[in-house]
Design an enzyme around this catalytic site. Sequence first.
Site, PDB file in Angstrom:
ATOM      1  N   THR A 177       0.815  -1.221   0.000  1.00 56.18           N
ATOM      2  CA  THR A 177       0.000   0.000   0.000  1.00 56.18           C
ATOM      3  C   THR A 177       0.842   1.261   0.000  1.00 56.18           C
ATOM      4  OG1 THR A 177      -1.855  -1.051   1.126  1.00 56.18           O
ATOM      5  CG2 THR A 177      -1.656   1.311   1.427  1.00 56.18           C
ATOM      6  N   ASP A 227       1.572  -6.547  -4.461  1.00 59.51           N
ATOM      7  CA  ASP A 227       0.654  -6.481  -3.331  1.00 59.51           C
ATOM      8  C   ASP A 227       1.066  -7.688  -2.498  1.00 59.51           C
ATOM      9  OD1 ASP A 227      -1.591  -7.273  -1.686  1.00 59.51           O
ATOM     10  OD2 ASP A 227      -2.802  -5.876  -2.839  1.00 59.51           O
ATOM     11  N   SER A 228       1.365  -7.489  -1.224  1.00 58.84           N
ATOM     12  CA  SER A 228       1.969  -8.590  -0.467  1.00 58.84           C
ATOM     13  C   SER A 228       1.017  -9.770  -0.259  1.00 58.84           C
ATOM     14  CB  SER A 228       2.551  -8.099   0.859  1.00 58.84           C
ATOM     15  OG  SER A 228       1.549  -7.934   1.821  1.00 58.84           O
ATOM     16  N   GLN A 241      -4.938 -20.585  18.215  1.00 60.42           N
ATOM     17  CA  GLN A 241      -5.696 -19.521  17.549  1.00 60.42           C
ATOM     18  C   GLN A 241      -5.793 -18.289  18.438  1.00 60.42           C
ATOM     19  OE1 GLN A 241      -9.476 -21.040  16.063  1.00 60.42           O
ATOM     20  NE2 GLN A 241      -8.496 -22.810  15.143  1.00 60.42           N
ATOM     21  N   CYS A 242      -5.462 -18.440  19.739  1.00 58.92           N
ATOM     22  CA  CYS A 242      -5.470 -17.278  20.644  1.00 58.92           C
ATOM     23  C   CYS A 242      -4.222 -16.436  20.400  1.00 58.92           C
ATOM     24  CB  CYS A 242      -5.453 -17.727  22.103  1.00 58.92           C
ATOM     25  SG  CYS A 242      -6.897 -18.639  22.578  1.00 58.92           S
TER      26      CYS A 242
END
Length: 348
Positions: free
Chosen positions: A13, A57-58, A272-273
């Site tokens: 960006t 764009d990464s 996932q935390c």
Amino acid sequence: MSRRVLVVYTGGTIGMVSSNGTYVPAADFGTRLARHLSERTAELPPFDVIELNQLIDSANLTPSNWTTMARVLVDHWDRYDGFVVLHGTDTMSYTAAALSYMLRGCDKPVILTGSQIPLERSRTDALDNVIASLCLASVPGISEVCLYFCGKLLRGTRARKLKTSELDAFDSPNAPALGHVGIDLELRHDLLLPPSRPDFQVPTFNPRSVVALALFPGMPAALLESALALPELKGLIIHTYGAGNAPDGDPALIGALAQGIRRGIAVLNVSQCQHGLVAQKAYASGAALERIGVIPGSDLTPEAAFAKCHFLLATGHSGKSLSEALPHPLSGDCTVLWQGTDDRTPCP
Ligand code: ASP
């Protein structure tokens, strides 16, 4: 003598322009940056800007881009005192981790940054991030790969993008920031890695060797089976629940993992935390993973876990040596897990 910095522009960006209503990567960032910095350049460390041939764009990043970026840094290592890598925010933390592993023993600062709003927009955060990163890249005392964003300097292996639309998009939930840039530039010298002797390894990665999958309620075992059946797969990162738990009530799912491990695929467990460690022995649902040989990933970020698995495979680890190396801290990426019996009592 002032310390000279090399800025490597990879896309993202920060340098994008609007085309048909969407942002796309655009070239000639050095000239555009010089125009925006104008008279401020005199206060900044001297720097040169180079840009990669293929600006991305990464979201399009593949592990082969890590090799390209690391090669550019290593090729210019002796001629500069510090480096700034301008990168898209979407996968910046993957690249920050990958570069941290590839440039171990780094004796100079390598600062990844980008922006949430392109340089050419009036409310851009690009200038603040680039100016602070240039200053940080010229500071003696930083000898590691870091990610700088919106006032925070974070360890490359610990950083994560946590916000889609706020300017302070990054943090390192499981590790303190290495520095803050406000009125003053404050560095946590007690936390920064000491300078050491460069031990750079810039391998070629096989993008098909590592897969990451997040568990979800009702996940079909067939999904894991088909991932584990991929012909070139050597490492699977599973994003589990809470303290590293998976549905042990689904024998097909645990069986699929066990079979993959028996076939020599390293299965690494990350949570996932965002905060805290994997404690595979705390619950029966985690202990089932422990029993079949899933590797507890401590507090590795999912991004670092993915990059680490790739790096270790690409530098010659496999089988037992891969499984042993994965949980071992590398480039400050995780907390050493306590090896004793876990006597945490599960909640009633
Ligand atoms: N899609 C962009 C990228 O990662 C987002 C950004 O740079 O903020 O390249």
